[in-house]
Structures are given as structure tokens and as C-alpha cells.
Write a protein that holds these residues in place. Sequence first.
Motif, PDB file in Angstrom:
ATOM      1  N   ASP A   1      11.392 -57.490 -72.387  1.00 53.47           N
ATOM      2  CA  ASP A   1      11.625 -56.389 -71.454  1.00 53.47           C
ATOM      3  C   ASP A   1      13.127 -56.330 -71.152  1.00 53.47           C
ATOM      4  OD1 ASP A   1      12.049 -54.872 -69.071  1.00 53.47           O
ATOM      5  OD2 ASP A   1       9.907 -55.056 -68.614  1.00 53.47           O
ATOM      6  N   ASP A   2      13.796 -55.354 -71.812  1.00 51.55           N
ATOM      7  CA  ASP A   2      15.251 -55.248 -71.688  1.00 51.55           C
ATOM      8  C   ASP A   2      15.694 -55.085 -70.244  1.00 51.55           C
ATOM      9  OD1 ASP A   2      15.825 -55.585 -74.331  1.00 51.55           O
ATOM     10  OD2 ASP A   2      15.814 -53.444 -74.804  1.00 51.55           O
ATOM     11  N   ALA A   3      14.927 -54.286 -69.476  1.00 53.52           N
ATOM     12  CA  ALA A   3      15.333 -54.020 -68.095  1.00 53.52           C
ATOM     13  C   ALA A   3      15.371 -55.313 -67.282  1.00 53.52           C
ATOM     14  CB  ALA A   3      14.388 -53.010 -67.459  1.00 53.52           C
ATOM     15  N   LEU A   4      14.516 -56.251 -67.646  1.00 54.13           N
ATOM     16  CA  LEU A   4      14.477 -57.534 -66.926  1.00 54.13           C
ATOM     17  C   LEU A   4      15.348 -58.589 -67.600  1.00 54.13           C
ATOM     18  CD1 LEU A   4      10.620 -57.736 -66.194  1.00 54.13           C
ATOM     19  CD2 LEU A   4      12.433 -57.063 -64.612  1.00 54.13           C
ATOM     20  N   GLY A   5      15.963 -58.219 -68.740  1.00 54.36           N
ATOM     21  CA  GLY A   5      16.816 -59.179 -69.456  1.00 54.36           C
ATOM     22  C   GLY A   5      16.008 -60.252 -70.185  1.00 54.36           C
ATOM     23  N   ASP A   6      14.810 -59.889 -70.674  1.00 52.82           N
ATOM     24  CA  ASP A   6      13.962 -60.829 -71.440  1.00 52.82           C
ATOM     25  C   ASP A   6      13.837 -62.198 -70.759  1.00 52.82           C
ATOM     26  OD1 ASP A   6      13.858 -58.779 -73.303  1.00 52.82           O
ATOM     27  OD2 ASP A   6      15.130 -59.768 -74.780  1.00 52.82           O
ATOM     28  N   PRO A   7      13.219 -62.266 -69.587  1.00 49.98           N
ATOM     29  CA  PRO A   7      13.135 -63.561 -68.886  1.00 49.98           C
ATOM     30  C   PRO A   7      12.234 -64.566 -69.601  1.00 49.98           C
ATOM     31  CG  PRO A   7      11.783 -61.915 -67.790  1.00 49.98           C
ATOM     32  CD  PRO A   7      12.543 -61.189 -68.844  1.00 49.98           C
ATOM     33  N   MET A   8      12.577 -65.832 -69.454  1.00 46.83           N
ATOM     34  CA  MET A   8      11.753 -66.887 -70.044  1.00 46.83           C
ATOM     35  C   MET A   8      10.431 -66.984 -69.290  1.00 46.83           C
ATOM     36  SD  MET A   8      12.474 -70.871 -70.402  1.00 46.83           S
ATOM     37  CE  MET A   8      13.133 -71.315 -71.940  1.00 46.83           C
ATOM     38  N   ILE A   9       9.356 -67.192 -70.031  1.00 48.15           N
ATOM     39  CA  ILE A   9       8.023 -67.273 -69.428  1.00 48.15           C
ATOM     40  C   ILE A   9       7.275 -68.450 -70.053  1.00 48.15           C
ATOM     41  CG2 ILE A   9       7.777 -64.824 -68.811  1.00 48.15           C
ATOM     42  CD1 ILE A   9       6.375 -64.410 -71.532  1.00 48.15           C
ATOM     43  N   THR A  10       6.116 -68.760 -69.493  1.00 46.60           N
ATOM     44  CA  THR A  10       5.275 -69.809 -70.084  1.00 46.60           C
ATOM     45  C   THR A  10       3.934 -69.197 -70.483  1.00 46.60           C
ATOM     46  OG1 THR A  10       4.133 -70.400 -68.050  1.00 46.60           O
ATOM     47  CG2 THR A  10       6.271 -71.469 -68.429  1.00 46.60           C
ATOM     48  N   ASP A  11       3.085 -70.014 -71.093  1.00 53.42           N
ATOM     49  CA  ASP A  11       1.729 -69.587 -71.446  1.00 53.42           C
ATOM     50  C   ASP A  11       0.984 -69.061 -70.223  1.00 53.42           C
ATOM     51  OD1 ASP A  11       1.181 -70.130 -74.239  1.00 53.42           O
ATOM     52  OD2 ASP A  11       1.592 -72.221 -73.762  1.00 53.42           O
ATOM     53  N   GLU A  12       1.281 -69.667 -69.070  1.00 52.46           N
ATOM     54  CA  GLU A  12       0.609 -69.268 -67.823  1.00 52.46           C
ATOM     55  C   GLU A  12       0.869 -67.798 -67.502  1.00 52.46           C
ATOM     56  OE1 GLU A  12      -1.036 -71.291 -65.317  1.00 52.46           O
ATOM     57  OE2 GLU A  12      -1.293 -72.644 -67.027  1.00 52.46           O
ATOM     58  N   HIS A  13       2.122 -67.370 -67.650  1.00 52.72           N
ATOM     59  CA  HIS A  13       2.449 -65.976 -67.362  1.00 52.72           C
ATOM     60  C   HIS A  13       1.783 -65.049 -68.378  1.00 52.72           C
ATOM     61  CE1 HIS A  13       5.896 -68.378 -65.850  1.00 52.72           C
ATOM     62  NE2 HIS A  13       5.750 -67.598 -64.799  1.00 52.72           N
ATOM     63  N   ILE A  14       1.787 -65.485 -69.637  1.00 52.08           N
ATOM     64  CA  ILE A  14       1.212 -64.654 -70.703  1.00 52.08           C
ATOM     65  C   ILE A  14      -0.278 -64.434 -70.442  1.00 52.08           C
ATOM     66  CG2 ILE A  14       0.765 -64.515 -73.198  1.00 52.08           C
ATOM     67  CD1 ILE A  14       3.376 -66.238 -73.555  1.00 52.08           C
ATOM     68  N   ALA A  15      -0.967 -65.520 -70.048  1.00 50.73           N
ATOM     69  CA  ALA A  15      -2.401 -65.416 -69.761  1.00 50.73           C
ATOM     70  C   ALA A  15      -2.631 -64.618 -68.478  1.00 50.73           C
ATOM     71  CB  ALA A  15      -3.007 -66.809 -69.635  1.00 50.73           C
ATOM     72  N   CYS A  16      -1.849 -64.922 -67.458  1.00 44.30           N
ATOM     73  CA  CYS A  16      -2.037 -64.283 -66.151  1.00 44.30           C
ATOM     74  C   CYS A  16      -1.876 -62.766 -66.232  1.00 44.30           C
ATOM     75  CB  CYS A  16      -1.043 -64.889 -65.162  1.00 44.30           C
ATOM     76  SG  CYS A  16      -1.128 -64.159 -63.537  1.00 44.30           S
ATOM     77  N   PHE A  17      -0.847 -62.322 -66.949  1.00 45.82           N
ATOM     78  CA  PHE A  17      -0.589 -60.882 -66.997  1.00 45.82           C
ATOM     79  C   PHE A  17      -1.207 -60.201 -68.223  1.00 45.82           C
ATOM     80  CE2 PHE A  17       2.883 -62.766 -64.436  1.00 45.82           C
ATOM     81  CZ  PHE A  17       2.503 -62.197 -63.220  1.00 45.82           C
ATOM     82  N   GLY A  18      -1.936 -60.989 -69.015  1.00 48.65           N
ATOM     83  CA  GLY A  18      -2.697 -60.416 -70.130  1.00 48.65           C
ATOM     84  C   GLY A  18      -1.828 -59.893 -71.263  1.00 48.65           C
ATOM     85  N   TRP A  19      -0.627 -60.472 -71.444  1.00 49.42           N
ATOM     86  CA  TRP A  19       0.231 -59.990 -72.539  1.00 49.42           C
ATOM     87  C   TRP A  19      -0.326 -60.381 -73.904  1.00 49.42           C
ATOM     88  CZ3 TRP A  19       4.508 -62.227 -69.051  1.00 49.42           C
ATOM     89  CH2 TRP A  19       4.865 -61.264 -68.088  1.00 49.42           C
ATOM     90  N   ALA A  20      -1.062 -61.489 -73.939  1.00 55.00           N
ATOM     91  CA  ALA A  20      -1.770 -61.902 -75.155  1.00 55.00           C
ATOM     92  C   ALA A  20      -2.876 -62.846 -74.719  1.00 55.00           C
ATOM     93  CB  ALA A  20      -0.823 -62.611 -76.121  1.00 55.00           C
ATOM     94  N   SER A  21      -3.932 -62.929 -75.552  1.00 54.29           N
ATOM     95  CA  SER A  21      -5.032 -63.829 -75.197  1.00 54.29           C
ATOM     96  C   SER A  21      -4.653 -65.257 -75.597  1.00 54.29           C
ATOM     97  CB  SER A  21      -6.302 -63.409 -75.931  1.00 54.29           C
ATOM     98  OG  SER A  21      -6.158 -63.696 -77.313  1.00 54.29           O
ATOM     99  N   GLN A  22      -5.429 -66.202 -75.117  1.00 56.43           N
ATOM    100  CA  GLN A  22      -5.149 -67.600 -75.476  1.00 56.43           C
ATOM    101  C   GLN A  22      -5.344 -67.838 -76.964  1.00 56.43           C
ATOM    102  OE1 GLN A  22      -7.203 -70.099 -72.624  1.00 56.43           O
ATOM    103  NE2 GLN A  22      -5.475 -69.909 -71.217  1.00 56.43           N
ATOM    104  N   GLU A  23      -6.344 -67.150 -77.547  1.00 60.03           N
ATOM    105  CA  GLU A  23      -6.578 -67.292 -78.996  1.00 60.03           C
ATOM    106  C   GLU A  23      -5.367 -66.743 -79.757  1.00 60.03           C
ATOM    107  OE1 GLU A  23      -8.776 -65.840 -76.873  1.00 60.03           O
ATOM    108  OE2 GLU A  23     -10.213 -67.500 -76.837  1.00 60.03           O
ATOM    109  N   GLU A  24      -4.880 -65.594 -79.295  1.00 67.66           N
ATOM    110  CA  GLU A  24      -3.715 -65.009 -79.971  1.00 67.66           C
ATOM    111  C   GLU A  24      -2.506 -65.947 -79.874  1.00 67.66           C
ATOM    112  OE1 GLU A  24      -4.461 -60.172 -79.602  1.00 67.66           O
ATOM    113  OE2 GLU A  24      -3.598 -61.231 -77.898  1.00 67.66           O
ATOM    114  N   MET A  25      -2.281 -66.521 -78.699  1.00 68.85           N
ATOM    115  CA  MET A  25      -1.123 -67.405 -78.532  1.00 68.85           C
ATOM    116  C   MET A  25      -1.288 -68.699 -79.331  1.00 68.85           C
ATOM    117  SD  MET A  25       1.059 -65.654 -77.113  1.00 68.85           S
ATOM    118  CE  MET A  25       2.371 -66.877 -77.085  1.00 68.85           C
ATOM    119  N   HIS A  26      -2.528 -69.105 -79.523  1.00 69.86           N
ATOM    120  CA  HIS A  26      -2.783 -70.271 -80.369  1.00 69.86           C
ATOM    121  C   HIS A  26      -2.324 -69.950 -81.798  1.00 69.86           C
ATOM    122  CE1 HIS A  26      -4.958 -73.893 -81.657  1.00 69.86           C
ATOM    123  NE2 HIS A  26      -5.163 -73.193 -82.758  1.00 69.86           N
TER     124      HIS A  26
END
Length: 262
Positions: free
Chosen positions: A124-149
Motif C-alpha cells: 500500500d503505497d499510501a501507507l509506505g508498504d508497512p511491515m506486517i506479520t502473519d497475524e495481520h494478514i490473517a486478521c485483515f483477510g489479505w490471504a488465507s493461512q493455506e495461501e500463506m503456507h
Amino acid sequence: MSRRRQIYEGKAKILYEGPEPGTIIQYFKDDATAFNAQKKGTISGKGVLNNRISEHIFTLLGQIGIPTHFIRRLNMREQLVRQVEIIPVEVVIRNVAAGSISKRLGIEEGTALPRTILEYYYKDDALGDPMITDEHIACFGWASQEEMHDVADMAIRINDFMCGLFAGVGIRLIDFKLEFGRLWDGDYSRVILADEISPDGCRLWDSTTNEKLDKDRFRQDLGGEVEAYQEVARRFGLLPEGSVSTVLDLDEHRKARGKKDS
Ligand code: TMP
Ligand code: ASP
């Protein structure tokens, strides 16, 4: 082929509708940005080189069984790829400390890491591509756990392969960034490698001299950007010896005639 529908313009590429449903044309520009587009410039001939280098790497990755969006290169600046839904997570793989990890954690640039580090950044360019963890990805539904695996699995395989590939041409793969996308088939999707792999999104150091052969030359105002990208292409045998300027001149000539698609 002339006026195609433009789907998206990014910092280094333009995406056009492809000739068949489910395909896209990736056009590689010479534009370069750094520090979240605070620094902007052009590296004349970069697009041509990145198109060739990315084609080479994606083809080899396909041959070892990594599913990718790459179909074929069309011309000097364009390649045909499968249309995917980009997962908004940039995956950074680090083998040696450099760039943001050195700055953030105070680790001297060039320190070999005792294990490979995988990092995720929210795209997200507007946010300056912030660092995230698996927790954020799962929490906000950006990808499923299977996909991240699958993403993590592929990233490690790609890194292992690319370390060897670059070592074979006298280059250390310090770190690099990957993007993945969902390829839909009816109601089902699978994750495949997308975007590009080029000196724009990799740190590549000469194995003997540690000379930087990547976009850090632009970020750090070191000069010799296009020569560095050419050197990477040349080592992979993508530019016949001594023909570099001819290849780029030919591209300039084509652009001048307004024929990008031949
Ligand atoms: P970093 O050290 O600045 O976090 O970058 C790590 C690697 O990821 C480096 O090879 C450059 C690449 N990268 C991109 O391709 N795009 C980006 O927006 C960023 C921040 C890094
Ligand atoms: N990709 C750039 C960089 O590596 C960031 C940007 O494009 O703004 O610094």
C-alpha cells in the motif's frame, strides 16, 4: 496491435489487457523510484533489461516446478502473463543484512544471516508498504493461512534456486522481493508467482568485489545503473558479448518510430 486498454500503471510497469481473456501484457518502463517514490528518475534501457532478466528467471523457475504467471516475452519491453489477483503482501527474502534490516536493527550491511529471513510488507503505497506479520494478514483477510503456507514454501524454494543461479554467475543474492497472485479457475484459486524478478527488486553483489549490481546504485546515487543491470543480463548470457548498446539503440529506434509491439 495499437491502442490496447490500459488496466493499470505502476511505478515501473504498465499493464494492458491481453489478447485472450485471462491474459495481461506487462510493459516494462524505464522509470525508477525509491524510498516510496520520494525519489524518482529514469534509467534509460532498464525496462528492456528487466524484461529479459525476468523472463530468464521466471522460465527457469517454471522448469523447477514453481507455478508462475509468465507465458512468454512478446518483444523488447513486453511480456504476456496470466491475469491474477495480486495478493497485497510483498514478500522479502533476506540472506545477508542490507537495506532496511541493517538500518532498523543496527546490523552491519554485509553480515551473512545464520538463517534466511522471510518478511512481509502490506502493499500500500499510501501507507509506505508497512511491515506486517502473519497475524495481520490473517486478521485483515489479505490471504488465507493455506495461501500463506504456499507463499512461504515457494519463497524458500525460489530463494534456494536463485542463490545457486546467481552464485553460478559470480553474484551474491543478498535479498529480494516477490509478489504472488491468485489464479482463479471457477470457484477455486491457487497461488502463483507474479510481478517480476529483476535488479529493481533484488540486491545483487558481485561475489568477489561486492560491487552493487542492482537498484541500490540509483537509491544511493552511485551512478552506473544501466551498466550494472546490463552486467547482470550479460552474465546470464542474455546479451551477446559487445552487443549491449546495439540492443538498447534498437529499442530507442523502435520507440522513436512509435512501434513498441513488433
Ligand atoms: P529493504 O531492505 O529496503 O526492505 O528491501 C529489501 C529488498 O526488497 C530489496 O532487494 C529491495 C526490495 N524492495 C522492493 O522491491 N520494493 C520495495 O518497495 C522495497 C521497500 C524493497
Ligand atoms: N521500490 C522502491 C524502493 O525499492 C520503493 C518505491 O518504489 O517507492 O525503494
